[in-house]
Design an enzyme around this catalytic site. Structure first.
Site, mmCIF file in Angstrom:
data_model
loop_
_atom_site.group_PDB
_atom_site.id
_atom_site.type_symbol
_atom_site.label_atom_id
_atom_site.label_comp_id
_atom_site.label_asym_id
_atom_site.label_seq_id
_atom_site.Cartn_x
_atom_site.Cartn_y
_atom_site.Cartn_z
ATOM 1 N N ASP A 487 0.823 -1.145 -0.062
ATOM 2 C CA ASP A 487 -0.001 -0.027 0.072
ATOM 3 C C ASP A 487 0.807 1.273 -0.045
ATOM 4 O O ASP A 487 0.184 2.323 -0.189
ATOM 5 C CB ASP A 487 -0.701 -0.088 1.466
ATOM 6 C CG ASP A 487 -2.141 -0.766 1.167
ATOM 7 O OD1 ASP A 487 -2.561 -0.735 0.023
ATOM 8 O OD2 ASP A 487 -2.801 -1.028 1.995
HETATM 9 C C1 BGC Z 1 -2.729 -3.781 4.597
HETATM 10 C C2 BGC Z 1 -2.487 -4.721 3.201
HETATM 11 C C3 BGC Z 1 -1.315 -4.153 2.576
HETATM 12 C C4 BGC Z 1 -0.250 -4.365 3.529
HETATM 13 C C5 BGC Z 1 1.180 -3.678 2.870
HETATM 14 C C6 BGC Z 1 -1.447 -3.702 5.508
HETATM 15 O O1 BGC Z 1 -1.593 -3.000 6.383
HETATM 16 O O2 BGC Z 1 -3.800 -4.384 5.190
HETATM 17 O O3 BGC Z 1 -3.526 -4.599 2.540
HETATM 18 O O4 BGC Z 1 -1.023 -5.202 1.795
HETATM 19 O O5 BGC Z 1 -0.242 -3.389 4.695
HETATM 20 O O6 BGC Z 1 0.963 -2.482 2.705
#
Ligand code: BGC
Length: 813
Positions: A487
């Protein structure tokens, strides 16, 4: 390595983690409830309850970010001749003669002893019940008669957890309660648009109560010294506005050796619109009375508790391993599966690190979570798949998150995360393989919940992959969009404004060349599964079409995605390499190594082996594999949030446990059992528990999202426990790839990948209507099944064909 202080230990026989010191390095919590009514409970009884949705239907109040932390919960105060204490130590923090908290499967039992009195509270949410039961047992262990003054305490939240913390000009005037016998009803906003209320009841006569917080606590006091408790006198306050609470006051006399039970019940009720009131302004309590009647005796409560335990017996009987290694067995048989149920229920919404307000159910998160859970209750996974797919758009894109109460996509977050669609295939395939239920593919499912837009679920899968194919960049690799799994890799965001969220800021998509190798690998893995599925359901042409797309993607990765020693991570907006030896920082990233090795891209050319070696060389450290290396030391405008974190934390070179299993599976597919195991054991909670309770800080019985990496100030410190995709991935990895028991359309495939030191082990696996007793003889091999004998007869290949009934399987490697 210095010996670290220990705060508790595993009790495998009872499937509990036993905390023996209340001053854990962080609150160590547990979850109560399995379907609709949920509670979070810490080892000192802090936490809160909600119905379905931690944002929209918050029942009791909790204060995140408070000092001291973990403030607010269900508290029992005991005033024993002026000595005032709580069984869970907090909030009074009176030193106890004995303290113990046992977190079990959907229940918690907290016991405290002081001056010859023992107070033990069992907390759980009975199956199919919208209530938390708190069975308090008081025992006089002294030689004298004890007269105790007991106060209960819950603080109501005004339903919407977000506005509860904001809209005080309104909130301080809306609060309403009703009191009837030993039941305190919370009915704020019931007079208008709400048709739900909550109550707090005890199955005993009370000698007083309080429902107004300031009257009970006193304006200048705290939870640790409420006026009413200190004086030993309830005020019988009736809340009008301000902050309504519920506190019962009970006088208890106990002879030496005598013990008494009290059943407290925190319940939630919904009424039909035309049955809301029994008289003007008076709530209709019929359903509350019925609910109370179900739990008004110790016997009824004990029966409900036995049912809950039987429920967990059944769930944990589906997959049971015996390896002789306690640390492995307890994670596989108990805690990993338990955490998978919790992540399935909550996605990333409510924990002590997730406020329950910001994030609902993630599209990608929930698909992954259900892979850890599908063997437990396939029917719930089925419904989840339909709910998730219903938030998809006709072009295959999707809302990144949706709210569990409304099941609607979350407009604030929006969409555009280009990995999201692929996960629907990952989840659906896992469901069909486990259940054998192909009919889900014919289910009619809308787009964006719009009536009239329904197409089959199979069509949703198709548009999901089409979304990738239709959004390729200049290297014929998938465009990343807002971000892929990571993200925080925001390649189209370009933000200099600290008031903007990296996640929601309008992206520049015109002319972008930002492509993701992680999505490329994910696409190959999931599209291969799709092709197999198409073959199974005789959609051969569609399968061939997809196979061409896969072949093209593989070629694109080999040509434009290989850096010499590892796979690149991405191309940025301008088409420059990310995760390359040519970069100054973050030369290598874990995500693309994981997905491209799982996809076995370039295995024949040696790419897979080199990539896995590079993970060991550059990413691995004592506590696991970091996300990228070297860490970013400055903010890079073109990369976004990833470079906003200090070195070694979160997506900037933290050990983001979620993605370690991807590499471990890559190792398993490559047959490198020793390496797979050593990576796995580093992030396996039971191994961490043994060594690092103080350093790690968070709950030692579950995985956390992130452990500070080698570049961090305090490597090895854990954060964001419980709600992480790590749970499902650890499960998927150990159950299917390491121990090697893999559900497939026509049966169970057996193909373990083990360290050379592995000895014989057994797995009991229930699969659809069959029961398999599997014994595996590794014979020092890391990989490769030589022979499988099913019910005494050798079979060809590695798939035991499914047939109902009981079977014995002997596997020789
Ligand atoms: C989110 C995921 C994401 C991950 C890496 C997590 O907090 O829930 O959707 O893939 O972070 O960024």
């Amino acid at each position: 390595m210095e010996q670290q202080k220990r705060y508790g230990h595993f009790d495998d026989e009872h499937r509990e983690y036993v905390i023996t010191d209340p001053k854990t390095p962080w609150p160590w919590i547990n979850y109560l409830g399995n379907e609709d009514f949920f509670s979070l409970i810490s080892n000192t009884a802090g936490g809160y309850s909600f119905y379905k949705d931690a944002k929209f239907r918050r029942i009791t109040r909790y204060r995140y970010n408070n000092v001291p932390m973990d403030n607010g919960g269900r508290y029992f105060y005991i005033n024993d001749g002026g000595a005032i204490w709580n069984p869970g130590w907090k909030p009074c923090k009176t030193p106890l003669d004995f303290y113990e908290c046992r977190h079990g499967m959907s229940y918690t039992r907290i016991t405290g002893r002081k001056n010859g009195v023992e107070a033990s509270v069992l907390f759980f949410v009975p199956l199919k019940t919208w209530a938390e039961v708190q069975k308090l047992t008081l025992t006089n262990q002294s030689n004298e008669t004890k007269t105790l003054k007991l106060f209960s305490f819950e603080e109501w939240c005004l339903w919407n957890a977000a506005t509860d913390m904001e809209n005080f000009q309104r909130n301080f005037s809306t609060g309403e309660v009703e009191i009837e016998g030993a039941t305190i009803y919370h009915k704020t906003e019931y007079r208008e648009r709400r048709n739900h209320y909550a109550f707090y009841h005890v199955n005993a006569e009370i000698q007083g109560f309080d429902t107004d917080r300031e009257t009970f606590v006193g304006l200048y006091n705290e939870f640790s010294n409420p006026d009413a408790v200190m004086e030993g006198k309830p005020r019988n306050s009736h809340a009008h506005g301000w902050s309504p609470i519920a506190s019962h006051y009970i006088e208890v006399t106990l002879q030496p050796g005598e013990s008494k039970d009290f059943v407290f019940l925190l319940g939630y009720i919904e009424n039909e619109q035309d049955k809301k009131f029994s008289a003007p302004q008076v709530i209709n309590k019929e359903k509350a009375h019925a609910l109370i009647a179900r739990f008004d005796t110790t016997e009824k409560v004990d029966k409900a508790f036995a049912e809950l335990n039987a429920y967990w017996d059944a769930l944990l009987n589906i997959y049971k391993v015996r390896t002789g290694n306690d640390k492995l067995d307890r994670m596989v048989n108990i805690w990993n599966q338990y955490q998978c149920m919790v992540t399935f229920n909550f996605s990333r919404s409510a924990s002590f690190f997730e406020s329950g307000i910001g994030r609902g159910m993630g599209f990608r998160d929930s698909n992954q979570d259900l892979v850890g859970f599908v063997h437990q209750i396939p029917s719930r996974a089925r419904q989840r798949i339909i709910d998730i797919a219903s938030t998809q758009f006709p072009d295959g894109g999707c809302y990144h998150q949706y709210q569990p109460l409304t099941k609607r996509g979350n407009n604030d977050i929006g969409g555009g995360f280009n990995d999201d669609p692929c996960w629907l295939i990952f989840g659906t395939v896992a469901y069909i393989k486990e259940s054998g239920d192909f009919s889900i593919l014919d289910e009619m499912v809308p787009f964006d919940n719009q009536p009239g837009s329904e197409v089959t679920l199979f069509e949703h899968l198709k548009v999901s992959l089409n979304h990738v194919i239709n959004n390729l960049g200049p290297h014929m690799l998938p465009l990343i969009g807002r971000a892929d799994w990571n993200d925080c890799l925001n390649l189209n965001c370009f933000s200099w404004d600290p008031n903007e969220s990296f996640q929601t800021t309008e992206n520049v998509s015109e002319g972008t060349k930002a492509e993701s190798l992680m999505i490329a690998g994910l696409f190959v893995v999931t599209a291969k599964e799709y092709v197999k599925l198409c073959d199974k359901i005789a959609k051969h042409e569609e399968g061939e079409r997809m196979q061409k797309a896969i072949d093209a993607m593989i070629e694109a990765v080999k040509k434009h995605g290989w850096d010499g020693e590892w796979y690149l991570r991405a191309y940025d907006f301008y088409g420059r390499k990310i995760g390359s030896n040519e970069c100054d920082e973050a030369k290598i990233f874990i995500e693309s190594q994981g997905w491209c090795t799982m996809a076995e891209i370039g295995a024949d050319e040696g790419m897979v082996a080199k990539s896995l070696d590079s993970c060991k060389k550059y990413l691995e450290c004592e506590h696991g594999m970091v996300l990228n290396n070297p860490a970013f030391t400055k903010y890079i405008y073109e990369y976004g949030e990833i470079s906003s974190y200090p070195e070694g934390y979160k997506e900037n070179a933290g050990i983001f446990c979620h993605n370690n299993p991807w590499v471990i599976i890559g190792e398993c597919l490559a047959g490198r059992g020793n390496d797979a195991w050593s990576h796995y054991a580093k992030i396996l909670p039971s191994y961490v528990e043994e060594k690092y309770q103080t350093l790690h800080k968070v709950e030692p019985y579950v995985n956390c999202q992130m452990v500070a990496g080698k570049d961090a100030f305090r490597p090895g410190e854990g954060k964001n426990s419980w709600l992480t995709g790590t749970a499902a991935w650890m499960w998927y990895t150990v159950s299917e790839f390491i121990l090697g028991i893999k559900p497939d359309y026509d049966g169970i495939c057996i193909d373990p990948c083990l360290p050379e030191t592995a000895t014989d082990y057994t797995v009991q696996r229930k699969f659809r209507d069959a029961d398999y007793d599997i014994t595996i003889h590794p014979n020092g091999q890391q990989k490769g099944v030589k022979q499988i004998v099913l019910d005494g007869t050798p079979i060809e290949g590695t798939v035991i064909p499914y047939s109902s009934g009981h079977h014995t399987v002997e596997v020789t490697m």
